[in-house]
Design a protein around this motif. Structure first.
Motif, PDB file in Angstrom:
ATOM      1  N   GLU A 107       0.812  -1.226   0.000  1.00 18.70           N
ATOM      2  CA  GLU A 107       0.000   0.000   0.000  1.00 18.70           C
ATOM      3  C   GLU A 107       0.843   1.272   0.000  1.00 18.70           C
ATOM      4  O   GLU A 107       0.300   2.381   0.024  1.00 18.70           O
ATOM      5  N   LEU A 108       2.167   1.125  -0.029  1.00 15.15           N
ATOM      6  CA  LEU A 108       3.061   2.286   0.108  1.00 15.15           C
ATOM      7  C   LEU A 108       2.807   3.340  -0.965  1.00 15.15           C
ATOM      8  O   LEU A 108       2.608   4.518  -0.645  1.00 15.15           O
ATOM      9  N   ASP A 109       2.798   2.954  -2.220  1.00 12.46           N
ATOM     10  CA  ASP A 109       2.638   3.937  -3.289  1.00 12.46           C
ATOM     11  C   ASP A 109       1.251   4.571  -3.289  1.00 12.46           C
ATOM     12  O   ASP A 109       1.120   5.771  -3.532  1.00 12.46           O
ATOM     13  N   ALA A 110       0.227   3.791  -2.985  1.00  8.28           N
ATOM     14  CA  ALA A 110      -1.135   4.339  -2.927  1.00  8.28           C
ATOM     15  C   ALA A 110      -1.238   5.387  -1.817  1.00  8.28           C
ATOM     16  O   ALA A 110      -1.843   6.451  -2.009  1.00  8.28           O
ATOM     17  N   LYS A 111      -0.635   5.103  -0.656  1.00  6.34           N
ATOM     18  CA  LYS A 111      -0.689   6.065   0.454  1.00  6.34           C
ATOM     19  C   LYS A 111       0.115   7.313   0.114  1.00  6.34           C
ATOM     20  O   LYS A 111      -0.301   8.434   0.411  1.00  6.34           O
ATOM     21  N   LEU A 112       1.264   7.130  -0.526  1.00  2.81           N
ATOM     22  CA  LEU A 112       2.075   8.278  -0.942  1.00  2.81           C
ATOM     23  C   LEU A 112       1.297   9.137  -1.934  1.00  2.81           C
ATOM     24  O   LEU A 112       1.245  10.359  -1.787  1.00  2.81           O
ATOM     25  N   ASP A 113       0.676   8.508  -2.932  1.00  3.80           N
ATOM     26  CA  ASP A 113      -0.118   9.252  -3.918  1.00  3.80           C
ATOM     27  C   ASP A 113      -1.257  10.002  -3.242  1.00  3.80           C
ATOM     28  O   ASP A 113      -1.536  11.154  -3.579  1.00  3.80           O
ATOM     29  N   TRP A 114      -1.912   9.369  -2.277  1.00  4.56           N
ATOM     30  CA  TRP A 114      -3.003  10.004  -1.532  1.00  4.56           C
ATOM     31  C   TRP A 114      -2.502  11.277  -0.840  1.00  4.56           C
ATOM     32  O   TRP A 114      -3.137  12.323  -0.913  1.00  4.56           O
ATOM     33  N   LEU A 115      -1.348  11.178  -0.177  1.00  8.05           N
ATOM     34  CA  LEU A 115      -0.796  12.338   0.519  1.00  8.05           C
ATOM     35  C   LEU A 115      -0.383  13.424  -0.474  1.00  8.05           C
ATOM     36  O   LEU A 115      -0.702  14.604  -0.277  1.00  8.05           O
ATOM     37  N   LEU A 116       0.295  13.037  -1.534  1.00 10.11           N
ATOM     38  CA  LEU A 116       0.734  14.020  -2.535  1.00 10.11           C
ATOM     39  C   LEU A 116      -0.448  14.723  -3.179  1.00 10.11           C
ATOM     40  O   LEU A 116      -0.391  15.931  -3.431  1.00 10.11           O
ATOM     41  N   ASP A 117      -1.538  14.006  -3.434  1.00 12.76           N
ATOM     42  CA  ASP A 117      -2.740  14.628  -3.994  1.00 12.76           C
ATOM     43  C   ASP A 117      -3.295  15.693  -3.050  1.00 12.76           C
ATOM     44  O   ASP A 117      -3.800  16.726  -3.492  1.00 12.76           O
ATOM     45  N   ARG A 118      -3.211  15.447  -1.757  1.00 19.61           N
ATOM     46  CA  ARG A 118      -3.707  16.408  -0.764  1.00 19.61           C
ATOM     47  C   ARG A 118      -2.804  17.639  -0.672  1.00 19.61           C
ATOM     48  O   ARG A 118      -3.234  18.677  -0.175  1.00 19.61           O
ATOM     49  N   ILE A 119      -1.548  17.525  -1.110  1.00 20.30           N
ATOM     50  CA  ILE A 119      -0.607  18.650  -1.080  1.00 20.30           C
ATOM     51  C   ILE A 119      -0.665  19.436  -2.381  1.00 20.30           C
ATOM     52  O   ILE A 119      -0.737  20.663  -2.371  1.00 20.30           O
ATOM     53  N   THR A 120      -0.653  18.725  -3.502  1.00 18.87           N
ATOM     54  CA  THR A 120      -0.497  19.385  -4.805  1.00 18.87           C
ATOM     55  C   THR A 120      -1.733  20.147  -5.268  1.00 18.87           C
ATOM     56  O   THR A 120      -1.643  20.928  -6.210  1.00 18.87           O
ATOM     57  N   ASN A 121      -2.870  19.958  -4.608  1.00 17.11           N
ATOM     58  CA  ASN A 121      -4.043  20.740  -4.998  1.00 17.11           C
ATOM     59  C   ASN A 121      -4.184  22.022  -4.173  1.00 17.11           C
ATOM     60  O   ASN A 121      -5.197  22.697  -4.245  1.00 17.11           O
ATOM     61  N   LYS A 122      -3.157  22.355  -3.402  1.00 18.56           N
ATOM     62  CA  LYS A 122      -3.153  23.580  -2.596  1.00 18.56           C
ATOM     63  C   LYS A 122      -2.292  24.644  -3.264  1.00 18.56           C
ATOM     64  O   LYS A 122      -1.567  24.368  -4.209  1.00 18.56           O
ATOM     65  N   SER A 123      -2.349  25.841  -2.746  1.00 15.04           N
ATOM     66  CA  SER A 123      -1.597  26.969  -3.297  1.00 15.04           C
ATOM     67  C   SER A 123      -0.093  26.752  -3.161  1.00 15.04           C
ATOM     68  O   SER A 123       0.428  26.675  -2.046  1.00 15.04           O
ATOM     69  N   PRO A 124       0.623  26.674  -4.294  1.00 16.65           N
ATOM     70  CA  PRO A 124       2.082  26.527  -4.212  1.00 16.65           C
ATOM     71  C   PRO A 124       2.733  27.730  -3.518  1.00 16.65           C
ATOM     72  O   PRO A 124       3.685  27.565  -2.764  1.00 16.65           O
ATOM     73  N   THR A 125       2.194  28.907  -3.760  1.00 22.46           N
ATOM     74  CA  THR A 125       2.755  30.120  -3.142  1.00 22.46           C
ATOM     75  C   THR A 125       2.549  30.086  -1.629  1.00 22.46           C
ATOM     76  O   THR A 125       3.470  30.365  -0.864  1.00 22.46           O
ATOM     77  N   GLY A 126       1.348  29.737  -1.206  1.00 22.67           N
ATOM     78  CA  GLY A 126       1.062  29.661   0.230  1.00 22.67           C
ATOM     79  C   GLY A 126       1.931  28.628   0.925  1.00 22.67           C
ATOM     80  O   GLY A 126       2.462  28.873   2.008  1.00 22.67           O
ATOM     81  N   ILE A 127       2.107  27.480   0.284  1.00 25.93           N
ATOM     82  CA  ILE A 127       2.950  26.424   0.863  1.00 25.93           C
ATOM     83  C   ILE A 127       4.400  26.889   0.923  1.00 25.93           C
ATOM     84  O   ILE A 127       5.071  26.718   1.936  1.00 25.93           O
ATOM     85  N   ARG A 128       4.894  27.480  -0.162  1.00 28.45           N
ATOM     86  CA  ARG A 128       6.298  27.924  -0.212  1.00 28.45           C
ATOM     87  C   ARG A 128       6.572  28.977   0.868  1.00 28.45           C
ATOM     88  O   ARG A 128       7.540  28.873   1.616  1.00 28.45           O
ATOM     89  N   LEU A 129       5.691  29.980   0.957  1.00 32.46           N
ATOM     90  CA  LEU A 129       5.887  31.030   1.968  1.00 32.46           C
ATOM     91  C   LEU A 129       5.694  30.485   3.378  1.00 32.46           C
ATOM     92  O   LEU A 129       6.401  30.872   4.308  1.00 32.46           O
ATOM     93  N   GLY A 130       4.744  29.573   3.544  1.00 35.66           N
ATOM     94  CA  GLY A 130       4.507  28.970   4.859  1.00 35.66           C
ATOM     95  C   GLY A 130       5.687  28.134   5.317  1.00 35.66           C
ATOM     96  O   GLY A 130       6.091  28.193   6.481  1.00 35.66           O
ATOM     97  N   LYS A 131       6.259  27.354   4.394  1.00 34.16           N
ATOM     98  CA  LYS A 131       7.417  26.535   4.739  1.00 34.16           C
ATOM     99  C   LYS A 131       8.609  27.425   5.128  1.00 34.16           C
ATOM    100  O   LYS A 131       9.315  27.135   6.089  1.00 34.16           O
TER     101      LYS A 131
END
Length: 169
Positions: A107-131
């Motif tokens: 289930e490793l790749d499915a869980k990774l894809d699930w997490l990445l999907d939850r990240i990549t649909n957010k604002s790249p600018t907001g994430i970059r500045l927040g990080k």
């Protein structure tokens, strides 16, 4: 030249990375590998993967990765890992909040894809500045952090991503 300097360069590059670093742990992450895991922002691992600081078994201490372990691993757990050199499973590491998710290998790749999907649909600018803000605030006093946070929030509110987000909300 000292070949160990590449580790410091790599860890500094990871710190400077403007996008979230997500570790996919499909095997054991010991010593320097554990440092790389702790240098990432999030971790998805096989539940049977072993993680730990095994350096004491060869007579040294995990000096190069210690700053990253200190950010992620609870103090008493860190001491036990470093002083005994005994690893923990990723399933145990979830309980210690060192790993975000541990799943069976299949289930490793499915869980990774699930997490990445939850990240990549957010604002790249907001994430970059927040990080960027998180990295700076971690090193500040509370008073300085509050001042910096107000400054960053005002800047973030002026970004195109934030204007679109506010309008959509």
């Amino acid at each position: 030249a000292d070949p160990r300097h590449y580790v410091a360069r790599l860890l500094r590059s990871m710190d400077a990375c403007r996008v979230p670093l997500v570790a996919r742990v499909n095997g054991h992450a010991l010593a320097g590998g554990f440092g790389l895991v702790c240098g990432c922002d999030m971790v998805v691992a096989r539940d049977d993967a072993l993680l730990g600081a095994s350096e004491v078994k060869v007579g040294i201490f995990p000096m190069m990765i210690l700053p990253y372990l200190l950010r992620v691993v609870p103090y008493r757990t860190l001491m036990e890992l470093c002083i005994t050199g005994e690893p923990m499973t990723a399933a145990q590491a979830v309980k210690e909040k060192i790993v975000n998710y541990s799943v069976p290998a299949a289930e490793l790749d499915a869980k990774l894809d699930w997490l990445l999907d939850r990240i990549t649909n957010k604002s790249p600018t907001g994430i970059r500045l927040g990080k960027q803000a998180l990295a700076k605030i971690r090193e500040m006093s509370t008073d300085s952090a509050l001042e910096y946070a107000q400054f960053m929030l005002a800047n973030m509110a002026r970004t195109q991503d934030a204007r679109e987000g506010f309008a959509a909300f």
